[in-house]
Enzyme design. Structure first.
Site, PDB file in Angstrom:
ATOM      1  N   PHE A 186     -31.441  66.882  19.234  1.00  0.00           N
ATOM      2  CA  PHE A 186     -30.268  66.836  19.925  1.00  0.00           C
ATOM      3  C   PHE A 186     -29.940  65.764  20.649  1.00  0.00           C
ATOM      4  CE2 PHE A 186     -27.056  68.235  22.888  1.00  0.00           C
ATOM      5  CZ  PHE A 186     -25.992  68.936  22.035  1.00  0.00           C
TER       6      PHE A 186
ATOM      7  N   ASP B 282     -33.789  58.648  23.911  1.00  0.00           N
ATOM      8  CA  ASP B 282     -32.838  59.686  24.473  1.00  0.00           C
ATOM      9  C   ASP B 282     -33.636  60.327  25.623  1.00  0.00           C
ATOM     10  OD1 ASP B 282     -31.270  61.599  25.339  1.00  0.00           O
ATOM     11  OD2 ASP B 282     -30.665  62.243  23.252  1.00  0.00           O
TER      12      ASP B 282
ATOM     13  N   LYS C 107     -27.796  64.249  32.537  1.00  0.00           N
ATOM     14  CA  LYS C 107     -28.341  65.418  33.344  1.00  0.00           C
ATOM     15  C   LYS C 107     -28.962  65.073  34.604  1.00  0.00           C
ATOM     16  CE  LYS C 107     -29.387  68.201  28.995  1.00  0.00           C
ATOM     17  NZ  LYS C 107     -28.592  69.269  29.417  1.00  0.00           N
TER      18      LYS C 107
HETATM   19  N1  PLP Z   1     -29.250  64.247  24.571  1.00  0.00           N
HETATM   20  C1  PLP Z   1     -30.167  65.271  24.818  1.00  0.00           C
HETATM   21  C2  PLP Z   1     -31.683  64.927  24.742  1.00  0.00           C
HETATM   22  C3  PLP Z   1     -29.590  66.329  25.448  1.00  0.00           C
HETATM   23  O1  PLP Z   1     -30.531  67.380  25.575  1.00  0.00           O
HETATM   24  C4  PLP Z   1     -28.188  66.331  25.468  1.00  0.00           C
HETATM   25  C5  PLP Z   1     -27.890  67.758  26.367  1.00  0.00           C
HETATM   26  O2  PLP Z   1     -28.229  68.598  26.197  1.00  0.00           O
HETATM   27  C6  PLP Z   1     -27.445  65.206  25.305  1.00  0.00           C
HETATM   28  C7  PLP Z   1     -28.260  64.328  24.734  1.00  0.00           C
HETATM   29  C8  PLP Z   1     -26.064  65.522  25.490  1.00  0.00           C
HETATM   30  O3  PLP Z   1     -25.479  65.478  26.842  1.00  0.00           O
HETATM   31  P1  PLP Z   1     -24.254  65.992  27.491  1.00  0.00           P
HETATM   32  O4  PLP Z   1     -24.494  67.494  27.376  1.00  0.00           O
HETATM   33  O5  PLP Z   1     -24.570  65.635  28.815  1.00  0.00           O
HETATM   34  O6  PLP Z   1     -23.427  65.350  26.604  1.00  0.00           O
END
Ligand code: PLP
Length: 414
Positions: free
Chosen positions: A153, A237, A266
């Protein structure tokens, strides 16, 4: 979707404050989330309180986000002070908290440069754009494809969605191209997917939304080697795993792997929206003025919040404590697995990002709702994972209390 008291009429005097709010939600909110029937009003540390005065132990912390717990006095004070001084001037101008944040963030992570945005998905967008432009600037515009992993994700904008490896998130949005998805952990599949059009590989060290699934041993370093050999960029990521969540500033440090580009969000703002893309000097001119940006990116208020989070983590030496608290949580979750083997299959994750994987067929939504009813907040990850992502300041006693509440639910279910 939202719980509503049967007898109350909209707008009538007999409606409680909560019922009025829920009624309003059902009428005015775009209903793309699945919230339970209570309204949270305030928080303190690992605890939140609803409009009826009920108390909940929050072991999800805004999905791995409220790093210092709710309303940490130093963070709240810094935000209030900054709000009264200067909030936002746009990227036409420097602001002091942002410059201090860039210095602190690069110092703790070891990268040279930070580009700020407002969320995880935006940090991923910036990373993907940097990768593509890095090659096109060298006359290699045909090198644009990204290798990503199944079950990953990375966000929900079109770019981040293209690399997200779960069909469910893409369904109905038409063709979203530019990425190849291969099984997580399968280095041979990655090798086969490589080609002259590949710009980058994007990977999470633990697939958070995918069920808190850690990368197999040696996988990240094998990816690093493959990227080096093929001149492909490695994008980490770290939106969910970064800023101390697994016990180090970046989770990749623990694998001795350094990505070319790292995406953060986050936990960086401790609950205040901010994201960042980190990279080295080599990439400093890839996105020149005008090529990429966002109005709110690096605003003074968000920067001051993030700076305070980093300062508190550093000064109070919180990261090593994450490791010991994580070990404690793993042990407690394993005890649950041993006590309720027909309901819980295994515990997995690292530091304060862990999941209790429930057995196929166990109604995880019902367990989550029972937890909420007994005053415990968790989230679901990957369909079968009950995810624990508490504040990094959570106490051992609070972790124990969460496990105890879950134990009672499993007991009642057996
Ligand atoms: N990347 C990862 C690993 C995530 O867990 C998330 C959100 O859960 C995102 C990207 C996307 O982040 P945001 O919800 O702040 O756009």
């Amino acid at each position: 979707m939202w719980g509503r008291p049967g007898s109350s009429k909209p707008g009538s005097l007999e409606m409680t404050q909560t019922a009025t709010l829920l009624e309003s939600a059902s009428m005015h909110l775009y209903q793309n989330y699945r919230q339970p029937g209570f309204v949270l009003e305030r928080g303190e540390g690992s605890w939140v309180y609803d409009t009826e005065g009920r108390k909940y132990l929050d072991l999800c912390s805004g999905i791995a986000t409220c790093t210092l717990g709710h309303c940490h006095p130093r963070l709240a004070q810094a935000i209030a002070e900054q709000a009264a001084r200067l909030m936002h001037v746009s990227n036409y101008f420097f602001n002091e908290p942002n410059l201090k944040l860039a210095q602190k963030l690069t110092q703790v992570t070891g990268y040279d440069r930070a580009l700020f945005c407002n969320s995880g998905t935006e940090a991923i967008e910036a990373s993907l754009k940097l990768a593509r432009r890095y090659f096109s600037a060298q006359g290699n515009a045909e090198r644009f494809r990204v290798i990503a992993f199944k079950n990953s994700f990375h966000g929900r904008t079109m770019g981040s969605l293209a690399v997200t490896g779960q069909e469910g998130y893409r369904e109905g949005f038409g063709p979203i191209t530019g990425a190849t998805h291969v099984p997580y952990g399968d280095i041979d599949a990655v090798t086969r997917a490589l080609g002259p059009d590949v710009a980058a590989i994007i990977v999470e060290s633990i697939q958070g939304e995918g069920g808190v699934l850690p990368a197999p041993e040696g996988f990240l370093s094998a990816l690093r080697r493959l990227c080096d050999k093929n001149g492909v960029l490695l994008i980490a990521d770290e939106v969910q795993t970064g800023i101390g969540r697994t016990g180090s500033w970046l989770s990749f440090e623990q694998f001795g792997v350094r990505a070319d580009v790292t995406a953060l969000a986050k936990g960086l703002g401790g609950g205040f929206p901010i994201g960042a893309m980190l990279c080295d000097e080599k990439f400093a001119n890839v996105l020149p003025p005008g090529s990429h940006g966002t109005t709110f990116g690096g605003n003074a208020l968000a920067s001051r919040a993030a700076l305070t989070v980093l300062e508190v983590l550093d000064e109070e030496n919180i990261l090593p404590q994450v490791v010991t608290k994580g070990q404690h949580l793993t042990q407690k979750l394993n005890e649950l697995v041993n006590r309720y083997p027909s309901q819980a299959e295994m515990a997995r994750g690292a530091g304060l990002l862990q999941a209790l994987l429930l057995r196929e067929g166990v109604d995880i939504r019902r367990i989550l709702e029972s937890a909420q009813n007994s005053g415990l907040l968790l989230t679901i990850a990957g369909g079968r994972g009950l995810r624990f992502s508490p504040a990094l300041t959570v106490s051992l006693a609070e972790l124990d209390e969460g496990v105890r509440l879950l134990d009672s639910i499993f007991k009642a279910n057996s």
